[in-house]
Design a protein around this motif. Sequence first.
Motif, PDB file in Angstrom:
ATOM      1  N   GLU A  67      -6.808  40.912   1.858  1.00 18.53           N
ATOM      2  CA  GLU A  67      -6.063  40.534   3.058  1.00 18.53           C
ATOM      3  C   GLU A  67      -5.861  39.019   3.118  1.00 18.53           C
ATOM      4  N   ARG A  68      -6.911  38.266   2.807  1.00 10.14           N
ATOM      5  CA  ARG A  68      -6.818  36.808   2.828  1.00 10.14           C
ATOM      6  C   ARG A  68      -5.772  36.324   1.821  1.00 10.14           C
ATOM      7  N   ASP A  69      -5.797  36.893   0.616  1.00  8.60           N
ATOM      8  CA  ASP A  69      -4.832  36.500  -0.411  1.00  8.60           C
ATOM      9  C   ASP A  69      -3.407  36.841   0.007  1.00  8.60           C
ATOM     10  N   ALA A  70      -3.218  38.017   0.573  1.00  8.99           N
ATOM     11  CA  ALA A  70      -1.881  38.427   1.020  1.00  8.99           C
ATOM     12  C   ALA A  70      -1.387  37.513   2.131  1.00  8.99           C
ATOM     13  N   LEU A  71      -2.271  37.156   3.050  1.00  9.29           N
ATOM     14  CA  LEU A  71      -1.884  36.249   4.141  1.00  9.29           C
ATOM     15  C   LEU A  71      -1.414  34.914   3.586  1.00  9.29           C
ATOM     16  N   ARG A  72      -2.139  34.367   2.633  1.00 10.93           N
ATOM     17  CA  ARG A  72      -1.766  33.065   2.059  1.00 10.93           C
ATOM     18  C   ARG A  72      -0.401  33.130   1.367  1.00 10.93           C
ATOM     19  N   ARG A  73      -0.080  34.268   0.780  1.00 11.87           N
ATOM     20  CA  ARG A  73       1.210  34.403   0.096  1.00 11.87           C
ATOM     21  C   ARG A  73       2.384  34.352   1.075  1.00 11.87           C
ATOM     22  N   THR A  74       2.146  34.594   2.347  1.00  6.68           N
ATOM     23  CA  THR A  74       3.256  34.551   3.310  1.00  6.68           C
ATOM     24  C   THR A  74       3.757  33.129   3.554  1.00  6.68           C
ATOM     25  N   ALA A  83       3.289  41.338  10.713  1.00  5.47           N
ATOM     26  CA  ALA A  83       2.242  42.067  11.428  1.00  5.47           C
ATOM     27  C   ALA A  83       0.974  41.967  10.600  1.00  5.47           C
ATOM     28  N   THR A  84      -0.051  41.334  11.162  1.00  3.09           N
ATOM     29  CA  THR A  84      -1.321  41.213  10.458  1.00  3.09           C
ATOM     30  C   THR A  84      -2.190  42.411  10.818  1.00  3.09           C
ATOM     31  N   GLY A  85      -3.152  42.714   9.965  1.00  3.22           N
ATOM     32  CA  GLY A  85      -4.110  43.759  10.298  1.00  3.22           C
ATOM     33  C   GLY A  85      -4.981  43.303  11.457  1.00  3.22           C
ATOM     34  N   GLY A  86      -5.627  44.251  12.129  1.00  8.36           N
ATOM     35  CA  GLY A  86      -6.422  43.937  13.311  1.00  8.36           C
ATOM     36  C   GLY A  86      -7.541  42.944  13.067  1.00  8.36           C
ATOM     37  N   GLY A  87      -8.054  42.851  11.846  1.00 12.65           N
ATOM     38  CA  GLY A  87      -9.125  41.914  11.542  1.00 12.65           C
ATOM     39  C   GLY A  87      -8.694  40.731  10.700  1.00 12.65           C
ATOM     40  N   ALA A  88      -7.409  40.652  10.376  1.00 12.10           N
ATOM     41  CA  ALA A  88      -6.929  39.609   9.460  1.00 12.10           C
ATOM     42  C   ALA A  88      -7.182  38.201   9.973  1.00 12.10           C
ATOM     43  N   LEU A  89      -7.006  37.990  11.276  1.00 10.20           N
ATOM     44  CA  LEU A  89      -7.165  36.644  11.825  1.00 10.20           C
ATOM     45  C   LEU A  89      -8.490  36.500  12.573  1.00 10.20           C
ATOM     46  N   VAL A  90      -9.430  37.399  12.294  1.00  8.58           N
ATOM     47  CA  VAL A  90     -10.750  37.335  12.919  1.00  8.58           C
ATOM     48  C   VAL A  90     -11.698  36.609  11.968  1.00  8.58           C
ATOM     49  N   SER A  91     -11.284  35.443  11.599  1.00 10.98           N
ATOM     50  CA  SER A  91     -12.116  34.509  10.835  1.00 10.98           C
ATOM     51  C   SER A  91     -11.534  33.135  11.111  1.00 10.98           C
ATOM     52  N   ASP A  92     -12.400  32.156  11.213  1.00  8.50           N
ATOM     53  CA  ASP A  92     -11.914  30.806  11.510  1.00  8.50           C
ATOM     54  C   ASP A  92     -10.932  30.327  10.457  1.00  8.50           C
ATOM     55  N   ASP A  93     -11.215  30.630   9.202  1.00  9.25           N
ATOM     56  CA  ASP A  93     -10.377  30.184   8.094  1.00  9.25           C
ATOM     57  C   ASP A  93      -8.969  30.789   8.179  1.00  9.25           C
ATOM     58  N   ASN A  94      -8.883  32.116   8.297  1.00 12.78           N
ATOM     59  CA  ASN A  94      -7.571  32.769   8.346  1.00 12.78           C
ATOM     60  C   ASN A  94      -6.804  32.398   9.606  1.00 12.78           C
ATOM     61  N   LEU A  95      -7.501  32.342  10.737  1.00 15.60           N
ATOM     62  CA  LEU A  95      -6.820  32.008  11.987  1.00 15.60           C
ATOM     63  C   LEU A  95      -6.276  30.586  11.943  1.00 15.60           C
ATOM     64  N   ALA A  96      -7.091  29.648  11.511  1.00 12.82           N
ATOM     65  CA  ALA A  96      -6.630  28.257  11.422  1.00 12.82           C
ATOM     66  C   ALA A  96      -5.424  28.153  10.497  1.00 12.82           C
TER      67      ALA A  96
END
Length: 192
Positions: A67-74, A83-96
């Motif tokens: 999920e983290r890798d896919a998010l970065r590719r955006t 549309a992110t998964g329900g837990g995708a931005l439930v980390s300081d790193d991904n949310l920031a």
Amino acid sequence: MQWQAAFPTRIYLTGFMGCGKSTIGPLLARRLGYTFLDLDALIVRQAGRSIPEIFAEGGEAAFRALERDALRRTAALDAYVIATGGGALVSDDNLAWALRNGRVVYLQVSADELARRLAPEAAGRPLLQDRHRRPLQGAALRRRIAAMLARREPWYRRAHHVVATDGLSVEETVEAVLHALRTYRASRNERR
């Protein structure tokens, strides 16, 4: 449309599973003249396995890494609603990262409404199953959702925009998100 010059390049929809990200996202993208991307669908395509299979084979940690890798590719995408998964931005790193690389909109839904929406889907949602991989039901399902939502809410609420959706139709929710984005656009134009 001239939306693209006035609105952020990437709009990330966040919120608990069942909040409507995958339903609202395509409609919002169409209204903006953007393209829609479901991050979970991208992960499934790239992994060649379903999310329950990823969880079964590697656990939640393996899924979160994909999920983290896919998010970065955006970051390479322009004019997208994601549309992110329900837990995708439930980390300081991904949310920031998402807050820096787009506008984040939290689709807020109560635990009671989420339990009602998710009850028919619990069998296909690994986080809504017991340790024997049986779907939770009734009060047990509602308790699990309420507990998870309470843990995730601090991250969700850090979104640029919080849109409360209980009692809103799909179209009303799209309008509420557009209103939040227009507010952003207006405040941005005032600073120029």
